[in-house]
Design a protein around this motif. Sequence first.
Motif, PDB file in Angstrom:
ATOM      1  N   ASN A  36      45.154  38.795  53.827  1.00 24.75           N
ATOM      2  CA  ASN A  36      44.934  37.543  53.110  1.00 24.75           C
ATOM      3  C   ASN A  36      45.005  37.759  51.596  1.00 24.75           C
ATOM      4  O   ASN A  36      44.351  38.663  51.072  1.00 24.75           O
ATOM      5  CB  ASN A  36      43.541  37.011  53.504  1.00 24.75           C
ATOM      6  N   HIS A  37      45.778  36.911  50.924  1.00 24.70           N
ATOM      7  CA  HIS A  37      45.902  37.029  49.457  1.00 24.70           C
ATOM      8  C   HIS A  37      44.529  36.949  48.781  1.00 24.70           C
ATOM      9  O   HIS A  37      44.296  37.597  47.758  1.00 24.70           O
ATOM     10  CB  HIS A  37      46.809  35.898  48.940  1.00 24.70           C
ATOM     11  N   ASP A  38      43.616  36.141  49.360  1.00 23.55           N
ATOM     12  CA  ASP A  38      42.271  35.994  48.773  1.00 23.55           C
ATOM     13  C   ASP A  38      41.548  37.341  48.636  1.00 23.55           C
ATOM     14  O   ASP A  38      40.704  37.497  47.758  1.00 23.55           O
ATOM     15  CB  ASP A  38      41.386  35.078  49.640  1.00 23.55           C
ATOM     16  N   SER A  39      41.855  38.275  49.515  1.00 24.61           N
ATOM     17  CA  SER A  39      41.213  39.594  49.428  1.00 24.61           C
ATOM     18  C   SER A  39      41.575  40.300  48.132  1.00 24.61           C
ATOM     19  O   SER A  39      40.909  41.246  47.725  1.00 24.61           O
ATOM     20  CB  SER A  39      41.661  40.487  50.590  1.00 24.61           C
ATOM     21  N   TYR A  40      42.647  39.841  47.499  1.00 28.33           N
ATOM     22  CA  TYR A  40      43.164  40.522  46.301  1.00 28.33           C
ATOM     23  C   TYR A  40      42.815  39.780  45.009  1.00 28.33           C
ATOM     24  O   TYR A  40      43.435  40.025  43.981  1.00 28.33           O
ATOM     25  CB  TYR A  40      44.686  40.720  46.430  1.00 28.33           C
ATOM     26  N   TYR A  41      41.825  38.859  45.076  1.00 25.28           N
ATOM     27  CA  TYR A  41      41.339  38.276  43.820  1.00 25.28           C
ATOM     28  C   TYR A  41      40.870  39.416  42.919  1.00 25.28           C
ATOM     29  O   TYR A  41      40.249  40.369  43.386  1.00 25.28           O
ATOM     30  CB  TYR A  41      40.160  37.324  44.083  1.00 25.28           C
ATOM     31  N   LYS A  42      41.193  39.274  41.621  1.00 26.15           N
ATOM     32  CA  LYS A  42      40.855  40.357  40.689  1.00 26.15           C
ATOM     33  C   LYS A  42      39.344  40.495  40.538  1.00 26.15           C
ATOM     34  O   LYS A  42      38.616  39.517  40.640  1.00 26.15           O
ATOM     35  CB  LYS A  42      41.487  40.079  39.321  1.00 26.15           C
ATOM     36  N   ARG A  43      38.909  41.712  40.258  1.00 29.13           N
ATOM     37  CA  ARG A  43      37.510  42.024  39.970  1.00 29.13           C
ATOM     38  C   ARG A  43      37.116  41.474  38.614  1.00 29.13           C
ATOM     39  O   ARG A  43      37.932  41.512  37.682  1.00 29.13           O
ATOM     40  CB  ARG A  43      37.386  43.547  39.870  1.00 29.13           C
ATOM     41  N   HIS A  44      35.895  40.962  38.490  1.00 26.34           N
ATOM     42  CA  HIS A  44      35.437  40.508  37.170  1.00 26.34           C
ATOM     43  C   HIS A  44      34.032  41.005  36.903  1.00 26.34           C
ATOM     44  O   HIS A  44      33.134  40.231  36.591  1.00 26.34           O
ATOM     45  CB  HIS A  44      35.515  38.980  37.086  1.00 26.34           C
ATOM     46  N   PRO A  66      50.448  42.699  42.757  1.00 26.87           N
ATOM     47  CA  PRO A  66      51.134  43.990  42.919  1.00 26.87           C
ATOM     48  C   PRO A  66      50.458  44.906  43.950  1.00 26.87           C
ATOM     49  O   PRO A  66      51.141  45.600  44.711  1.00 26.87           O
ATOM     50  CB  PRO A  66      51.087  44.609  41.512  1.00 26.87           C
ATOM     51  N   LEU A  67      49.108  44.871  44.005  1.00 29.54           N
ATOM     52  CA  LEU A  67      48.417  45.704  45.004  1.00 29.54           C
ATOM     53  C   LEU A  67      48.727  45.200  46.417  1.00 29.54           C
ATOM     54  O   LEU A  67      48.954  45.987  47.340  1.00 29.54           O
ATOM     55  CB  LEU A  67      46.898  45.688  44.751  1.00 29.54           C
ATOM     56  N   MET A  68      48.792  43.879  46.573  1.00 36.78           N
ATOM     57  CA  MET A  68      49.107  43.343  47.893  1.00 36.78           C
ATOM     58  C   MET A  68      50.541  43.709  48.310  1.00 36.78           C
ATOM     59  O   MET A  68      50.793  44.063  49.465  1.00 36.78           O
ATOM     60  CB  MET A  68      48.932  41.828  47.920  1.00 36.78           C
ATOM     61  N   VAL A  69      51.462  43.628  47.348  1.00 36.07           N
ATOM     62  CA  VAL A  69      52.860  43.995  47.637  1.00 36.07           C
ATOM     63  C   VAL A  69      52.909  45.465  48.088  1.00 36.07           C
ATOM     64  O   VAL A  69      53.556  45.808  49.095  1.00 36.07           O
ATOM     65  CB  VAL A  69      53.744  43.764  46.389  1.00 36.07           C
ATOM     66  N   PRO A 117      57.884  35.989  43.963  1.00 39.91           N
ATOM     67  CA  PRO A 117      59.177  36.386  44.542  1.00 39.91           C
ATOM     68  C   PRO A 117      59.086  37.722  45.278  1.00 39.91           C
ATOM     69  O   PRO A 117      59.745  37.919  46.310  1.00 39.91           O
ATOM     70  CB  PRO A 117      60.103  36.509  43.314  1.00 39.91           C
ATOM     71  N   GLU A 118      58.226  38.643  44.772  1.00 38.28           N
ATOM     72  CA  GLU A 118      58.097  39.963  45.430  1.00 38.28           C
ATOM     73  C   GLU A 118      57.510  39.807  46.837  1.00 38.28           C
ATOM     74  O   GLU A 118      57.956  40.459  47.784  1.00 38.28           O
ATOM     75  CB  GLU A 118      57.187  40.909  44.617  1.00 38.28           C
ATOM     76  N   LEU A 119      56.500  38.933  46.956  1.00 33.98           N
ATOM     77  CA  LEU A 119      55.923  38.709  48.296  1.00 33.98           C
ATOM     78  C   LEU A 119      56.938  38.005  49.193  1.00 33.98           C
ATOM     79  O   LEU A 119      57.132  38.404  50.349  1.00 33.98           O
ATOM     80  CB  LEU A 119      54.638  37.875  48.208  1.00 33.98           C
TER      81      LEU A 119
END
Length: 206
Positions: A36-44, A66-69, A117-119
């Motif tokens: 899930n893309h949501d897992s890759y929300y950036k850390r804050h 980029p980490l998900m890709v 586009p990468e995804l």
Amino acid sequence: MNTIIIGIAGGTGSGKTTLTERLRDHFGADEVSVINHDSYYKRHDELPYEERCKLNYDHPDSFDTPLMVAHLRELRAGHPVQVPVYDYTIHNRSNETVLVKPAPVIIVEGILIFDSPELCDLMDMKVFVDTDADVRILRRIVRDVKERGRTLDSVVTQYLTTVKPMHEQFVEPSKRKADLIVPEGGHNLVALELLIKWVADHLKEQ
Ligand code: CTP
């Protein structure tokens, strides 16, 4: 192992998760892995909770795409990955990760996956779940209050300030990238049947 990557996009509350779960239930967890893309929300970590509440979580830059890709490429190469776990109640990535194993079918889910586009390049089939905005916001209110620790006021404010404008700017136009547009997601049994057949045919070919 040849891997089929299926992208399932659509606005908040559109029913992406139901469609994903129905596909996984049909083929079984050994055949289908979900990311899930949501897992890759950036850390804050640099911001206090009050500031994190105000961030725009519906802009493509809020994700570490980029980490998900990279993880999808690893999965396609047959390697397991440690996926971050996001905690909506604190608006931040938790310290946990979950192991996602390679599988013949990988489902990628998220509101903005077709904006990248990468995804998109990694996907063999792109499905957009198209559900009316009134239905989506009603579902979102119930879910965010029950499961994501939000107040009714905060959901309404967030919807009007970021969720709706970002949907119109990024999510809705990304529908054009889809191979298949499914009204009402997992509740659309004809579309589900067609998708199951497509996946089964591709699995047979392998
Ligand atoms: N979000 C949030 N707070 C955060 C991070 C994300 O409110 N700290 C919200 C974003 O505003 C975004 C939504 O999470 O709109 C994305 O999740 P959504 O697509 O609504 O949920 P899913 O269960 O993945 O999809 P569906 O409802 O279609 O099944």
